[in-house]
Motif scaffolding. Structure first.
Motif, PDB file in Angstrom:
ATOM      1  N   LEU A  66       0.818  -1.234  -0.039  1.00 21.35           N
ATOM      2  CA  LEU A  66      -0.005  -0.019  -0.096  1.00 21.35           C
ATOM      3  C   LEU A  66       0.842   1.183   0.140  1.00 21.35           C
ATOM      4  O   LEU A  66       0.488   2.368  -0.619  1.00 21.35           O
ATOM      5  N   VAL A  67       1.951   1.119   0.679  1.00 23.88           N
ATOM      6  CA  VAL A  67       2.937   2.352   0.871  1.00 23.88           C
ATOM      7  C   VAL A  67       3.793   2.603  -0.508  1.00 23.88           C
ATOM      8  O   VAL A  67       3.679   3.642  -1.022  1.00 23.88           O
ATOM      9  N   ALA A  68       4.200   1.608  -1.146  1.00 21.11           N
ATOM     10  CA  ALA A  68       5.094   1.786  -2.323  1.00 21.11           C
ATOM     11  C   ALA A  68       4.842   0.497  -3.023  1.00 21.11           C
ATOM     12  O   ALA A  68       5.490  -0.526  -2.593  1.00 21.11           O
ATOM     13  N   PHE A  69       4.422   0.248  -4.207  1.00 22.79           N
ATOM     14  CA  PHE A  69       4.364  -0.889  -4.938  1.00 22.79           C
ATOM     15  C   PHE A  69       5.613  -1.473  -5.071  1.00 22.79           C
ATOM     16  O   PHE A  69       6.661  -0.803  -5.772  1.00 22.79           O
ATOM     17  N   ALA A  70       5.964  -2.876  -5.174  1.00 24.11           N
ATOM     18  CA  ALA A  70       7.110  -3.375  -5.767  1.00 24.11           C
ATOM     19  C   ALA A  70       6.836  -4.756  -6.063  1.00 24.11           C
ATOM     20  O   ALA A  70       5.984  -5.540  -5.436  1.00 24.11           O
ATOM     21  N   ASP A  71       7.420  -5.497  -7.111  1.00 23.45           N
ATOM     22  CA  ASP A  71       7.261  -6.598  -7.574  1.00 23.45           C
ATOM     23  C   ASP A  71       7.598  -7.655  -6.556  1.00 23.45           C
ATOM     24  O   ASP A  71       6.977  -8.737  -6.172  1.00 23.45           O
ATOM     25  N   TRP A  72       8.819  -7.573  -5.623  1.00 28.29           N
ATOM     26  CA  TRP A  72       9.205  -8.324  -4.910  1.00 28.29           C
ATOM     27  C   TRP A  72       8.042  -8.930  -3.716  1.00 28.29           C
ATOM     28  O   TRP A  72       8.072  -9.788  -3.070  1.00 28.29           O
ATOM     29  N   GLU A  73       7.506  -7.743  -3.006  1.00 33.45           N
ATOM     30  CA  GLU A  73       6.675  -8.245  -2.050  1.00 33.45           C
ATOM     31  C   GLU A  73       5.342  -8.782  -2.510  1.00 33.45           C
ATOM     32  O   GLU A  73       4.683  -9.659  -2.052  1.00 33.45           O
ATOM     33  N   GLU A  74       5.003  -8.570  -3.807  1.00 32.44           N
ATOM     34  CA  GLU A  74       3.948  -9.317  -4.479  1.00 32.44           C
ATOM     35  C   GLU A  74       4.563 -10.862  -4.565  1.00 32.44           C
ATOM     36  O   GLU A  74       3.546 -11.842  -4.236  1.00 32.44           O
ATOM     37  N   TRP A  75       5.430 -10.928  -5.038  1.00 32.50           N
ATOM     38  CA  TRP A  75       6.229 -12.449  -5.169  1.00 32.50           C
ATOM     39  C   TRP A  75       6.165 -13.153  -3.785  1.00 32.50           C
ATOM     40  O   TRP A  75       6.196 -14.311  -3.816  1.00 32.50           O
ATOM     41  N   LEU A  76       6.563 -12.336  -2.828  1.00 33.58           N
ATOM     42  CA  LEU A  76       6.964 -13.066  -1.441  1.00 33.58           C
ATOM     43  C   LEU A  76       5.187 -13.443  -0.821  1.00 33.58           C
ATOM     44  O   LEU A  76       5.281 -14.501  -0.475  1.00 33.58           O
ATOM     45  N   LYS A  77       4.305 -12.594  -1.389  1.00 31.16           N
ATOM     46  CA  LYS A  77       2.864 -13.033  -1.102  1.00 31.16           C
ATOM     47  C   LYS A  77       2.303 -13.993  -1.793  1.00 31.16           C
ATOM     48  O   LYS A  77       1.795 -15.190  -1.025  1.00 31.16           O
ATOM     49  N   VAL A  78       2.963 -14.440  -3.036  1.00 35.42           N
ATOM     50  CA  VAL A  78       2.579 -15.592  -3.756  1.00 35.42           C
ATOM     51  C   VAL A  78       3.307 -16.616  -3.312  1.00 35.42           C
ATOM     52  O   VAL A  78       2.676 -17.727  -2.935  1.00 35.42           O
ATOM     53  N   ALA A  79       4.420 -16.565  -2.688  1.00 35.09           N
ATOM     54  CA  ALA A  79       5.290 -17.639  -1.955  1.00 35.09           C
ATOM     55  C   ALA A  79       4.524 -18.101  -0.730  1.00 35.09           C
ATOM     56  O   ALA A  79       4.557 -19.338  -0.445  1.00 35.09           O
ATOM     57  N   LEU A  80       4.181 -16.974  -0.130  1.00 37.51           N
ATOM     58  CA  LEU A  80       3.175 -17.416   1.426  1.00 37.51           C
ATOM     59  C   LEU A  80       2.135 -18.283   1.053  1.00 37.51           C
ATOM     60  O   LEU A  80       1.576 -18.820   1.792  1.00 37.51           O
ATOM     61  N   GLY A  81       1.440 -17.764  -0.037  1.00 42.43           N
ATOM     62  CA  GLY A  81       0.140 -18.650  -0.759  1.00 42.43           C
ATOM     63  C   GLY A  81       0.462 -19.823  -0.810  1.00 42.43           C
ATOM     64  O   GLY A  81      -0.325 -20.881  -0.495  1.00 42.43           O
ATOM     65  N   VAL A  82       1.611 -20.110  -1.555  1.00 39.16           N
ATOM     66  CA  VAL A  82       2.068 -21.529  -1.980  1.00 39.16           C
ATOM     67  C   VAL A  82       2.037 -22.218  -0.471  1.00 39.16           C
ATOM     68  O   VAL A  82       2.049 -23.495  -0.287  1.00 39.16           O
ATOM     69  N   TRP A  83       2.804 -21.810   0.481  1.00 39.45           N
ATOM     70  CA  TRP A  83       3.306 -22.322   1.662  1.00 39.45           C
ATOM     71  C   TRP A  83       2.046 -22.655   2.483  1.00 39.45           C
ATOM     72  O   TRP A  83       1.825 -23.424   2.941  1.00 39.45           O
ATOM     73  N   LEU A  84       0.940 -21.571   2.450  1.00 42.09           N
ATOM     74  CA  LEU A  84      -0.314 -21.730   3.000  1.00 42.09           C
ATOM     75  C   LEU A  84      -0.899 -23.061   2.581  1.00 42.09           C
ATOM     76  O   LEU A  84      -1.376 -24.165   3.285  1.00 42.09           O
ATOM     77  N   ILE A  85      -0.700 -23.446   1.203  1.00 44.85           N
ATOM     78  CA  ILE A  85      -1.493 -24.626   0.540  1.00 44.85           C
ATOM     79  C   ILE A  85      -0.795 -25.850   0.989  1.00 44.85           C
ATOM     80  O   ILE A  85      -1.329 -26.854   1.082  1.00 44.85           O
ATOM     81  N   ALA A  86       0.599 -25.726   0.968  1.00 48.62           N
ATOM     82  CA  ALA A  86       1.310 -27.091   1.467  1.00 48.62           C
ATOM     83  C   ALA A  86       1.343 -27.143   2.686  1.00 48.62           C
ATOM     84  O   ALA A  86       1.833 -28.441   3.294  1.00 48.62           O
ATOM     85  N   ALA A  87       1.239 -26.251   3.635  1.00 47.45           N
ATOM     86  CA  ALA A  87       1.543 -26.348   5.061  1.00 47.45           C
ATOM     87  C   ALA A  87       0.656 -27.459   5.845  1.00 47.45           C
ATOM     88  O   ALA A  87       1.416 -28.123   6.599  1.00 47.45           O
ATOM     89  N   PRO A  88      -0.339 -27.690   5.457  1.00 50.16           N
ATOM     90  CA  PRO A  88      -1.071 -28.940   6.397  1.00 50.16           C
ATOM     91  C   PRO A  88      -0.648 -30.179   6.247  1.00 50.16           C
ATOM     92  O   PRO A  88      -0.225 -30.826   7.123  1.00 50.16           O
ATOM     93  N   TRP A  89       0.115 -30.487   4.995  1.00 53.53           N
ATOM     94  CA  TRP A  89       0.932 -31.619   5.026  1.00 53.53           C
ATOM     95  C   TRP A  89       2.258 -31.565   5.431  1.00 53.53           C
ATOM     96  O   TRP A  89       2.680 -32.617   5.993  1.00 53.53           O
TER      97      TRP A  89
END
Length: 134
Positions: free
Chosen positions: A69-92
């Motif tokens: 929200l403060v300043a858009f950057a690709d890296w923070e979006e890619w980190l959120k994508v990685a966290l999303g992947v982690w959330l999907i895999a975390a239960p297993w």
């Protein structure tokens, strides 16, 4: 020191360019992070690993969303994508399958991934950029 009017006009244009990007998507991921932090109490997570994972990843999603929200950057979006992947895999990976924590983790992981990838796509799509600057 005298400030020239063209400098102020350029500064206003820069501010409008930042505000015209799809910042609403960062607000949605911020909401996902807040939901993730509250989910252990809302759904009574029985597994400690699921609870701790939801709280830590929720805090990280919130921090990255605020950064976006403060300043858009690709890296923070890619980190959120990685966290999303982690959330999907975390239960297993952490051993809380077949629980309410698993369902919340997967659902929020998909939402965070989708919103982050959508924001990246909109930020780099020339058709979207052309319609917001006119």
């Amino acid at each position: 020191m005298r400030i020239h009017s063209h400098t102020l006009t350029a500064h206003k244009a820069d501010i409008l360019a930042v505000m015209s990007r799809p910042a609403a998507l960062d607000l949605y991921t911020l909401g996902c992070g807040l939901f993730l932090i509250g989910a252990p109490w809302l759904f009574g997570f029985a597994h400690t690993a699921g609870r701790v994972d939801a709280e830590l990843v929720g805090a990280a999603v919130i921090a990255l969303s605020i950064a976006g929200l403060v300043a858009f950057a690709d890296w923070e979006e890619w980190l959120k994508v990685a966290l999303g992947v982690w959330l999907i895999a975390a239960p297993w990976l952490l051993g809380f399958v077949h629980s309410s924590a698993m369902h919340v983790s997967i659902a929020i992981g998909i939402a965070v991934m989708f919103l982050s990838l959508l924001e990246l796509w909109l930020a780099h799509d020339p058709d979207f950029a052309d319609t917001t600057t006119t």
